[in-house]
Design a protein around this motif. Structure first.
Motif, PDB file in Angstrom:
ATOM      1  N   ALA A  24      11.764   1.426  -2.804  1.00 15.69           N
ATOM      2  CA  ALA A  24      10.438   0.868  -3.075  1.00 15.69           C
ATOM      3  C   ALA A  24       9.944   1.353  -4.424  1.00 15.69           C
ATOM      4  O   ALA A  24      10.160   2.503  -4.808  1.00 15.69           O
ATOM      5  N   SER A  25       9.265   0.458  -5.135  1.00 15.33           N
ATOM      6  CA  SER A  25       8.669   0.823  -6.423  1.00 15.33           C
ATOM      7  C   SER A  25       7.366   0.058  -6.587  1.00 15.33           C
ATOM      8  O   SER A  25       7.057  -0.855  -5.823  1.00 15.33           O
ATOM      9  N   GLY A  26       6.617   0.443  -7.612  1.00 13.23           N
ATOM     10  CA  GLY A  26       5.331  -0.201  -7.842  1.00 13.23           C
ATOM     11  C   GLY A  26       4.197   0.623  -7.236  1.00 13.23           C
ATOM     12  O   GLY A  26       4.186   1.843  -7.359  1.00 13.23           O
ATOM     13  N   ARG A  27       3.285  -0.051  -6.547  1.00 15.53           N
ATOM     14  CA  ARG A  27       2.101   0.609  -5.982  1.00 15.53           C
ATOM     15  C   ARG A  27       2.454   1.276  -4.647  1.00 15.53           C
ATOM     16  O   ARG A  27       2.050   0.839  -3.569  1.00 15.53           O
ATOM     17  N   ILE A  28       3.194   2.362  -4.748  1.00 20.73           N
ATOM     18  CA  ILE A  28       3.670   3.062  -3.552  1.00 20.73           C
ATOM     19  C   ILE A  28       2.520   3.549  -2.692  1.00 20.73           C
ATOM     20  O   ILE A  28       2.590   3.531  -1.465  1.00 20.73           O
ATOM     21  N   SER A  29       1.454   3.965  -3.322  1.00 24.89           N
ATOM     22  CA  SER A  29       0.318   4.515  -2.574  1.00 24.89           C
ATOM     23  C   SER A  29      -0.333   3.480  -1.674  1.00 24.89           C
ATOM     24  O   SER A  29      -1.074   3.836  -0.748  1.00 24.89           O
ATOM     25  N   SER A  30      -0.063   2.199  -1.910  1.00 20.89           N
ATOM     26  CA  SER A  30      -0.658   1.149  -1.078  1.00 20.89           C
ATOM     27  C   SER A  30       0.113   0.913   0.221  1.00 20.89           C
ATOM     28  O   SER A  30      -0.355   0.196   1.097  1.00 20.89           O
ATOM     29  N   ILE A  31       1.280   1.541   0.343  1.00 22.89           N
ATOM     30  CA  ILE A  31       2.155   1.286   1.487  1.00 22.89           C
ATOM     31  C   ILE A  31       1.777   2.157   2.674  1.00 22.89           C
ATOM     32  O   ILE A  31       1.685   3.373   2.568  1.00 22.89           O
ATOM     33  N   ASN A  32       1.603   1.513   3.807  1.00 20.76           N
ATOM     34  CA  ASN A  32       1.348   2.211   5.063  1.00 20.76           C
ATOM     35  C   ASN A  32       2.646   2.392   5.835  1.00 20.76           C
ATOM     36  O   ASN A  32       2.988   3.495   6.256  1.00 20.76           O
ATOM     37  N   ARG A  71      12.733   7.782   6.565  1.00 18.58           N
ATOM     38  CA  ARG A  71      11.958   7.528   5.342  1.00 18.58           C
ATOM     39  C   ARG A  71      11.960   8.786   4.498  1.00 18.58           C
ATOM     40  O   ARG A  71      11.771   9.887   5.015  1.00 18.58           O
ATOM     41  N   ASP A  72      12.180   8.611   3.201  1.00 13.66           N
ATOM     42  CA  ASP A  72      12.104   9.710   2.250  1.00 13.66           C
ATOM     43  C   ASP A  72      10.943   9.405   1.318  1.00 13.66           C
ATOM     44  O   ASP A  72      11.085   8.624   0.376  1.00 13.66           O
ATOM     45  N   ASN A  73       9.801   9.987   1.581  1.00 12.30           N
ATOM     46  CA  ASN A  73       8.602   9.691   0.798  1.00 12.30           C
ATOM     47  C   ASN A  73       8.732  10.178  -0.643  1.00 12.30           C
ATOM     48  O   ASN A  73       8.163   9.578  -1.558  1.00 12.30           O
ATOM     49  N   ALA A  74       9.468  11.243  -0.849  1.00 11.42           N
ATOM     50  CA  ALA A  74       9.602  11.792  -2.193  1.00 11.42           C
ATOM     51  C   ALA A  74      10.347  10.824  -3.117  1.00 11.42           C
ATOM     52  O   ALA A  74      10.027  10.694  -4.305  1.00 11.42           O
ATOM     53  N   ASP A  75      11.337  10.144  -2.548  1.00 11.57           N
ATOM     54  CA  ASP A  75      12.146   9.216  -3.345  1.00 11.57           C
ATOM     55  C   ASP A  75      11.778   7.753  -3.092  1.00 11.57           C
ATOM     56  O   ASP A  75      12.439   6.849  -3.621  1.00 11.57           O
ATOM     57  N   ASN A  76      10.762   7.533  -2.265  1.00  6.55           N
ATOM     58  CA  ASN A  76      10.312   6.167  -1.966  1.00  6.55           C
ATOM     59  C   ASN A  76      11.432   5.312  -1.412  1.00  6.55           C
ATOM     60  O   ASN A  76      11.653   4.173  -1.860  1.00  6.55           O
ATOM     61  N   MET A  77      12.141   5.890  -0.445  1.00  4.73           N
ATOM     62  CA  MET A  77      13.263   5.191   0.168  1.00  4.73           C
ATOM     63  C   MET A  77      13.052   5.072   1.668  1.00  4.73           C
ATOM     64  O   MET A  77      12.425   5.927   2.299  1.00  4.73           O
TER      65      MET A  77
END
Length: 116
Positions: A24-32, A71-77
């Protein structure tokens, strides 16, 4: 905007394993939540597994005990470990991001083919 790119699909024999990845890339903070969906030929797209920011997970009954989402939040995966694959698991697998605002984004999909 959120961009999602899946990888890891391929051809595997029944009983085998595959691991799908979604970056995942872009506005990561918008992802629930992030999820995996699949669509077999002639069928509707269906939920396979989903994981929230709090790591709450849910699975389709057909994959419980065989698939694991992580889910790996640090790497957005987000990953989908698929074990004991069956021919009926053959489908295009899509990654989806659900936003806090109620929207969602889709990746382009990766094909998984399980031979009998």
């Amino acid at each position: 905007q959120v961009q999602l790119v899946e990888s890891g699909g391929g051809l595997v024999q029944a009983g085998g394993s595959l691991r799908l990845s979604c970056a995942a890339s872009g506005r990561i903070s918008s992802i629930n939540a992030l999820g995996w969906y699949r669509q077999a030929a002639g069928n509707q797209r269906e939920l396979v597994a989903r994981i929230t920011t709090l790591s709450t997970t849910n699975y389709a009954d057909s994959v419980k005990g065989r698939f694991t989402i992580s889910r790996d939040n640090a790497d957005n995966m987000v990953y989908l470990q698929m074990n004991s694959l069956k021919p009926e698991d053959t489908a295009v697998y899509y990654c989806r991001a659900d936003t806090w605002a109620g929207g969602n984004y889709w990746g382009k999909g990766t094909l998984v083919t399980v031979s009998s």
